[in-house]
Motif scaffolding. Structure first.
Motif, PDB file in Angstrom:
ATOM      1  N   ASN A 198      13.772  77.899  52.665  1.00 36.70           N
ATOM      2  CA  ASN A 198      15.583  77.492  52.536  1.00 36.70           C
ATOM      3  C   ASN A 198      15.755  79.097  50.907  1.00 36.70           C
ATOM      4  OD1 ASN A 198      14.114  75.412  51.715  1.00 36.70           O
ATOM      5  ND2 ASN A 198      15.961  73.907  51.824  1.00 36.70           N
ATOM      6  N   GLU A 227      18.226  70.154  47.035  1.00 34.42           N
ATOM      7  CA  GLU A 227      17.443  70.551  47.598  1.00 34.42           C
ATOM      8  C   GLU A 227      16.329  70.743  47.970  1.00 34.42           C
ATOM      9  OE1 GLU A 227      18.428  74.217  50.927  1.00 34.42           O
ATOM     10  OE2 GLU A 227      20.368  72.946  49.901  1.00 34.42           O
ATOM     11  N   LEU A 292      18.071  75.487  60.721  1.00 36.92           N
ATOM     12  CA  LEU A 292      17.232  75.044  59.470  1.00 36.92           C
ATOM     13  C   LEU A 292      18.066  73.867  58.882  1.00 36.92           C
ATOM     14  CD1 LEU A 292      16.207  77.625  56.267  1.00 36.92           C
ATOM     15  CD2 LEU A 292      14.155  76.136  57.819  1.00 36.92           C
TER      16      LEU A 292
END
Length: 414
Positions: A198, A227, A292
């Motif tokens: 990430n 996250e 992603l």
């Protein structure tokens, strides 16, 4: 035999325990192909390390001897048996490790070696054993500052082993934040951040034992609840071949150096920031980063029977590796090299079996045939076991080949 070799049985038992819990509780953090890919890369690292001398020792020991007058003048007198000395050595080593680790993420040629540890798209204890084979041997540069405080090589090696062994337990998703530990030590939570691709997590939390260095030098990032970590690298490996894993970034840089017309780039791209590619080479050979937002792990669909075959073969390679690590000193170099090359070849083919690669139908019979040539190198007590292994492997692969053909033949009804 060093501390890491002695720790291998503990590592394997811990992985089996986490795997058993994963299956019992349905966590889904282990996949057979990814786990075998991790363990194969670890085996490759250990066996290739038997075939060359450590550049660190070749350089560090003569420099240490050269600086003896300086150490005597400064009163340096380190002792392995002194617990405080060992503690200071571990802290000093970890400080150097932080900078080595950080540079490995920031410079192309260093990333080529370290990248291997980050390629797994799962995150579990087997990921800790996914190590580079260290062919470039660039690590020694970062530990030379330990000469200034007079640390002998044997103390540096022990401190390095302790640092690496500590890092094993932090490769798990199933231990939550450890509160006060997050402020001082590397923990599973802040190391999950380090392995995530990430954007918010990239290039953070470099410490080996202490997270303190990251807090001091501005590279700390907390794991965020909103996250979730996505593991792996942005340029996906897409194979379980451990040799290809070690060559992934080196191959790409070599291709870029060959295809670019800019001579300055040919010689400097190796030392540019990680990911740098000459514009003309990138245009000729684009490599897309992982999306992603729609991330999917590399997970080829192959028959269950082939997965089981790959697992059984891997268990045999693991046993052979442990035997080799115990007895390699009794082999001369040609014998050692022959065993290592055959093991490497075997690991590569097993990875390609898990990939579902079309050429394994030829390569696996070739591997089994080559094993016969290893018989003269074996101790007589191992020959019957080895002959039985060759016979069983040949029969199993023949059965897989036959049943594969049957699956592909259409049934015609009257």
């Amino acid at each position: 035999m060093n501390l890491i070799t002695y720790a291998i049985p503990f590592f394997l038992i811990s992985i089996l325990a986490e795997l058993a819990l994963d299956r019992w509780k349905g966590w889904g953090v282990y996949r057979l192909n990814d786990t075998l890919g991790n363990l194969s890369t670890g085996i490759l690292s250990r066996i290739l390390g038997l075939t060359y001398k450590s550049l660190f020792l070749v350089i560090y020991i003569p420099l240490y001897q050269l600086l003896q007058p300086y150490y005597q003048a400064m009163g340096f007198d380190w002792s392995m048996s002194n617990g405080w000395h060992l503690l200071i050595a571990v802290i000093a080593y970890d400080f150097c490790y932080y900078w080595k680790h950080r540079i490995c993420h920031e410079i192309n040629v260093f990333w080529a070696e370290h990248l291997v540890h980050h390629q797994s798209e799962d995150y579990n204890l087997s990921t800790a054993l996914r190590q580079s084979s260290g062919g470039l041997q660039l690590d020694w540069i970062f530990y030379l500052p330990l000469l200034f405080i007079g640390l002998p090589a044997e103390l540096v090696i022990v401190a390095g082993a302790i640092d690496l062994i500590y890092q094993f337990w932090v490769h798990t998703q199933k231990i939550p934040k450890a509160r006060w530990m997050e402020w001082l030590f590397i923990t599973p939570s802040n190391h999950r951040v380090h392995h995530a691709q990430n954007k918010v997590y990239v290039d953070k939390n470099y410490g080996g034992i202490l997270i303190l260095w990251d807090r001091l030098f501005g590279t700390y990032q907390e794991e965020l609840e909103h996250e979730p970590c996505i593991y792996g690298v942005r340029k996906a490996l897409n194979t379980f071949d451990p040799l290809a894993a070690n060559l992934q970034h080196l191959k790409r840089m070599a291709q870029d150096a060959w295809y670019t017309r800019n001579w300055w780039d040919k010689f400097t791209l190796w030392f540019r920031p990680t990911g740098y590619r000459p514009a003309d080479a990138e245009a000729a050979m684009p490599v897309h980063s992982t999306d992603l937002t729609h991330f999917q792990r590399f997970d080829p669909h192959i028959r269950q029977a082939r997965r089981i075959y790959a697992l059984l073969q891997h268990l045999c390679y693991s046993a052979a590796t442990l035997v080799l690590l115990w007895y390699y000193e009794s082999l001369d170099f040609p014998q050692l090299l022959s065993v290592v090359v055959l093991l490497v070849f075997s690991l590569v083919i097993n990875g390609r079996i898990l990939d579902g690669h079309r050429l394994v139908k030829y390569l696996e019979p070739l591997r089994i045939a080559l094993l016969i040539g290893l018989l003269p190198l074996l101790n007589a007590q191992f020959v019957p076991l080895f002959v039985a292994y060759i016979a069983i492997s040949a029969l199993m692969w023949w059965w897989l080949a036959i049943t594969d053909k049957e699956d592909k033949v259409a049934v015609v009804s009257d």
